[in-house]
Motif scaffolding. Structure first.
Motif, PDB file in Angstrom:
ATOM      1  N   MET D   1       0.823  -1.208   0.000  1.00 61.17           N
ATOM      2  CA  MET D   1       0.000   0.000   0.000  1.00 61.17           C
ATOM      3  C   MET D   1       0.866   1.270   0.000  1.00 61.17           C
ATOM      4  SD  MET D   1      -3.040   1.038   2.581  1.00 61.17           S
ATOM      5  CE  MET D   1      -2.853   2.793   2.898  1.00 61.17           C
ATOM      6  N   GLU D   3       3.591   1.607  -1.471  1.00 61.78           N
ATOM      7  CA  GLU D   3       3.963   1.754  -2.882  1.00 61.78           C
ATOM      8  C   GLU D   3       2.874   2.509  -3.668  1.00 61.78           C
ATOM      9  OE1 GLU D   3       6.440   1.190  -4.776  1.00 61.78           O
ATOM     10  OE2 GLU D   3       5.494   1.225  -6.739  1.00 61.78           O
ATOM     11  N   MET D   4       1.625   2.062  -3.449  1.00 61.12           N
ATOM     12  CA  MET D   4       0.541   2.724  -4.165  1.00 61.12           C
ATOM     13  C   MET D   4       0.391   4.183  -3.741  1.00 61.12           C
ATOM     14  SD  MET D   4      -2.500  -0.007  -4.569  1.00 61.12           S
ATOM     15  CE  MET D   4      -3.854   1.047  -5.059  1.00 61.12           C
ATOM     16  N   LEU D   5       0.546   4.440  -2.439  1.00 56.62           N
ATOM     17  CA  LEU D   5       0.429   5.820  -1.977  1.00 56.62           C
ATOM     18  C   LEU D   5       1.508   6.682  -2.627  1.00 56.62           C
ATOM     19  CD1 LEU D   5      -0.481   5.795   1.823  1.00 56.62           C
ATOM     20  CD2 LEU D   5      -1.684   6.905  -0.064  1.00 56.62           C
ATOM     21  N   ARG D   6       2.727   6.098  -2.723  1.00 49.27           N
ATOM     22  CA  ARG D   6       3.812   6.850  -3.364  1.00 49.27           C
ATOM     23  C   ARG D   6       3.456   7.158  -4.821  1.00 49.27           C
ATOM     24  NH1 ARG D   6       7.716   6.308  -5.975  1.00 49.27           N
ATOM     25  NH2 ARG D   6       7.557   4.056  -6.216  1.00 49.27           N
ATOM     26  N   GLU D   7       2.929   6.147  -5.502  1.00 47.30           N
ATOM     27  CA  GLU D   7       2.492   6.392  -6.890  1.00 47.30           C
ATOM     28  C   GLU D   7       1.392   7.462  -6.939  1.00 47.30           C
ATOM     29  OE1 GLU D   7       2.144   3.050  -9.786  1.00 47.30           O
ATOM     30  OE2 GLU D   7       2.373   1.785  -8.011  1.00 47.30           O
ATOM     31  N   GLY D   8       0.515   7.422  -5.921  1.00 46.82           N
ATOM     32  CA  GLY D   8      -0.534   8.424  -5.855  1.00 46.82           C
ATOM     33  C   GLY D   8       0.031   9.827  -5.698  1.00 46.82           C
ATOM     34  N   VAL D   9       1.032   9.960  -4.838  1.00 49.33           N
ATOM     35  CA  VAL D   9       1.657  11.271  -4.653  1.00 49.33           C
ATOM     36  C   VAL D   9       2.301  11.736  -5.958  1.00 49.33           C
ATOM     37  CG1 VAL D   9       3.494  12.510  -3.440  1.00 49.33           C
ATOM     38  CG2 VAL D   9       1.981  10.970  -2.185  1.00 49.33           C
TER      39      VAL D   9
END
Ligand code: NA
Ligand code: NA
Ligand code: NA
Lengths: 379, 78, 379, 78, 379, 78
Positions: D1, D3-9
């Motif tokens: 997750m 990782e996904m948050l980083r991609e989201g940022v």
């Protein structure tokens, strides 16, 4: 080579390609429907497109009602899917004022009684199997029966589901007899009632509030959902159209549903239905049977409606004019106008129009319910 | 064929039963509905509705109104 | 045999076929949306069809939102293909006067700032993955984020591409919160500005020539083509509609795009979207998450719009009223009217409506650009 | 997750950059467009447009006009 | 990772994806068509949608004219099937008053003569095969020839059947030259006639009864059915529209066919045709050939029409003004207005408009017949 | 190519023959039609038509008329 070309040319003329008198006869039928529509005002909105569709689909070579022809496209996109009749129902809902029914809900019973014409016709169609060359399945008979519902889109919708081969004949019978309502109904109405009954003046209908009008579509839909959900496409679209009308907040959607949308769909639906009036599908004993029995359907529905009107006349202590039962067959608003006219014959100051509108729109709901029932049993 | 006719008679009986049941229940439902409506809003005549809410809820019409208003406004200023 | 028939009859009632309270609950949700649309004028043009579609699609047996049902056809023909939201954009383009934006193009920056709501919401949706039962992919989160764009057709278009399963919840959240703009925005606007800022009277907008109006759609489209062509279906149809309007030579096409075409598509799109409000797809933790976070989206977009308005206020030497930044979320024309109303509270002679229309329509372009960006990254 | 948050940022940063870049460039483009329009036609007010070209370019409306004209013409002759 | 994202971002810009100057050139062509439509009133109803469709379909990445793009959907639903041009013909039929033709049916011969432009162009297209890089089949040549019919929907319908690859160029040529009729025709008309011939005042047309107007569509369709049924989709829809108009009993259908239906279809058809203006299909020697030869088509059709007018002038003892032959190319109503204008030059009191309407609408029938013939030979 | 040109010439000849034949036959057919129309209805001018049949045959318009009539009726009574 030149003579090859001339031969090819000749081979593409209509003269060289008519495959028998059937196509010419069907083109004549199309012309007849248009004649009746223009000269006699027989449901012209549908019968002109249906008649012209019949002509176009019987032109040799062009194959306009085939899978690659424009009428064939309209049929597969709009009729096979059921979308066109349901959009017509949306528009009818937006056009219909159910106020008379809300003010006097008891008239629903008249709308129920008149549906007897549907089931009587179903039986009649089955009985016709005794005639050689006629072979109606139960589903065919049910689709034929719905002619007695006197409601075009309901008939087309049910026939497209239960008996697509008979759709052309059924639609033509339904619209033709709806146009003949002013001729079919009055003798039956007079035969079953006394002059005294016919001159009953009914109490003025109460006013109906906006809130009631908005609650109405939900109430109808709720009962259908609980008891007969197979009727909900027809009843649902009718009630959706009516909600657009009565909600008062989406006037632009209601206007479009009542005008451009229903007009466009009427043109396309009429052509698509006409494309089923093919010589090879239409010219047979079964079609003659359908036309004969369709006439009976209207007569029986009118009769049972009036008889129920007489029953209500008695039970209400004479307050109900039994004539309004005849409007229960639907054929909106023709049947209600016929009631009004026959009523005026007995009492020149007795305007029954509004009182007949109740059973008249009730008949639309009643036919849709009957269609849903037949779908649930045979679909 | 006798078999089919029998099925047809069954369809007629059940069908008319269904149609009558549903429409008679609807008579009661509509009466209940009218009473409910009366108890909520009182005997409001239809005419009180009017086109006002239609306009208020109709996004595009507002845009049109704004546009028209702006034109009027500009013309007045010139 | 008769009892078999009765059994078959019972088996086709709705009562026998409701599969749990979910369907009943969703029918109630449909009713609630219609109630809000009629009684509170919550975006009735969309919420009445969506609400009714939700009711119809949760009726047992009829399967109206299935692949052979009328709502299912509308969904696959118009939403899966993207055609319906794009035709709505065509109509919106024909309905929109971009004059205020042409006269004061700097307000585009306010329309850009307010799109922060989209990306903040995207992050929020990802953060919700911490909640058990919630599992949003990046594409899901992006589709949820677009709620912050406050633009219905953009939200439906993007959701149909990135996350069709969530489309129903996203569309409902988008339209509901757009309707709540007059409640959501004012406290945020007041909290972030001083009374003095709110009473700034802005200079009257200059007039815009016909030539500028005709050049406008090409200018916008040109930049989109060069920089972000994935946004060109949305922006292209919007600008095509606007060109029909401004060209002055195709009045009949412009009128039809603004009226019958958009009305017909609105009815069909609303029903199709409603058909996604299925018990099994809608009633879960994720929907609740979407509804909660959608509310945040609007608040954040309003906030960043107003903050950018404050920045422009300072940079312009006090000529810009920061309130107009709130209109950058789109929600045309509701947000612009809210700006006008809040402005009047501080200065009863200060009509900000026209000044707010610039950021308001800029917000539409900004959301379409954001949608194009998300499509290019995740589509 | 995470990782996904980083991609989201990342999406947020690049996305807001794209949105701002495009809309700021559009500010300049629209100003240039307005200057171009001014240099071509001068400060023409919107009102000079009027419905005339619409009619002239609209085939079907002309047919209608002709038809109407003919009817008027015939009636006058009778 | 961040740089990966930036790379991905760059890769989705239009700048990184233009595949050569072709797309930019085609976007410019789209802009030129729109410029001509707005500034010069070149058939704006079609050329604005076609021009904008050309722009949209040449945007890189978005692939709006691909099988999943909105323009691609419009093309496959409406043009590949032939439905859109036929619905336009329905609307044109409802819009057209055939009274002048009924009053003076001899003008049909002028409408026949002007179709020589079609076949001359067909030959010219075949002759162009001598040019390297040009390779027209017979079917291609026939589709190009129909430009000489000066009728947009007929050209689109035939090209979609015989030569879909050339459809874009053919439609653009057809509409552009129709717009140029006031420039192309007058010199030819003056060159082929004497001042005395041009000043002939024709006898006033008799009135036409309602019955004749209702019989008219059936008479035309009957001959087509017997002799050239391949023309019946075009002629049939035209005559159906005209029957809706003249029957007098379906005003609401006629109004919708003349307005909303034709407007909606015009928007969608224009975009769909524009989607064929692709760099890779359009930018080649063949297109230049089509544009050149299309111009010849109009000139030749005008010439043969006027020559037939001169023949009728002599045979009638000087009662026919030969100018009206020029209206036989169709291009309704532009060509008839040109006739009127050129006639007024020679005799300021000679209004030929009504007399030119006969050959003008005859030209529509003539082109549809020629299209049916070409379909029957090559389809 | 010579072959194709020859075919093209053939198409031209047959095509113009077809177009002329059909349209010339249509001249006679239309004259016959006009005579037929005259013999059925006499020289009826177009104007006798009017919108009346349109209304009579138009189901929905009748519904609207009824609705309107009813409203008028009710208001009169109150
Ligand atoms: Na009925
Ligand atoms: Na926005
Ligand atoms: Na022509």
């Amino acid at each position: 080579m030149q003579s090859d070309l001339l031969l090819k040319l000749w081979e593409t003329t209509g003269l060289a390609n008519f495959d028998g008198p059937g196509q010419i006869f069907m083109i004549a039928i199309g012309g007849l429907l248009i004649y009746l529509a223009i000269a006699k005002q027989f449901e012209p909105l549908l019968l002109i497109p249906i008649g012209f569709g019949a002509i176009l689909s019987n032109i040799p070579v062009a194959d306009m009602s085939g899978p690659e022809g424009i009428l064939g496209y309209f049929y597969s996109v709009g009729v096979t899917t059921g979308v066109f009749p349901l959009l017509i129902f949306l528009g009818v809902g937006a056009l219909t004022d159910f106020g008379a029914l809300i003010a006097n809900p008891k008239t629903l019973i008249l709308g129920a009684a008149a549906q007897f014409g549907i089931f009587f016709t179903l039986l009649g169609a089955l009985a016709m199997n005794a005639v050689p060359g006629v072979e109606f399945s139960l589903a065919d008979a049910a689709a034929i029966g719905i002619i007695g519902g006197a409601d075009g889109p309901t008939a087309i919708f049910l026939a497209s589901r239960l008996s697509p081969d008979l759709l052309g004949a059924i639609a033509v019978a339904a619209y033709s007899y709806m146009a003949l309502v002013p001729i079919i109904q009055p003798p039956i109405m007079r035969a079953l009632t006394t002059a005294k009954e016919r001159s009953v003046v009914m109490e003025e209908l109460r006013e109906v509030s906006t809130t009631e009008r908005i609650f109405f579509p939900f109430t109808v839909l709720l009962l259908v959902v609980i008891l007969l959900p197979t009727a909900s496409p027809l009843v649902g679209m009718l009630m959706f159209g009516n909600l657009l009308r009565e909600s008062g907040v989406v006037k632009r959607l209601s206007d479009t549903a009542q005008n451009e949308l229903i007009n466009i769909v009427t043109i396309l639906l009429g052509l698509a239905v006409g494309s089923r009036l093919h010589a090879d599908e239409f010219l047979n004993t079964e079609t003659i049977g359908i036309l004969l029995i369709g006439l009976v359907a209207f007569a029986v529905g009118t009769g049972t409606g009036v008889l129920m009107g007489k029953a209500m006349h008695r039970l209400s202590g004479g307050q109900v004019n039994p004539l309004i039962g005849a409007a229960g067959v639907s054929a909106v608003p023709m049947a209600a106008r016929v009631v009004n006219k026959v009523g005026l014959e007995s009492n020149p100051n007795n305007y029954l129009l509004m009182h007949a509108m109740g059973p008249n729109v009730a008949g639309v709901i009643g036919s849709a319910v009957a269609a849903g029932f037949l779908l649930s049993m045979l679909g | 064929m006798a078999e089919m006719l029998r099925e047809g008679v069954e369809l007629m009986l059940t069908g008319m039963t269904v149609v009558f049941s549903l429409l008679i229940l609807l008579v009661f439902a509509l009466k209940a509905m009218s009473n409910l409506a009366l108890s909520i809003h009182g005997p409001v005549p239809s005419e009180t509705r009017g086109p006002a809410p239609s306009v208020a809820g109709d996004g595009e019409e507002i845009v049109a109104a704004i546009t028209a208003g702006v034109h009027a406004y500009r013309k007045g200023k010139r």
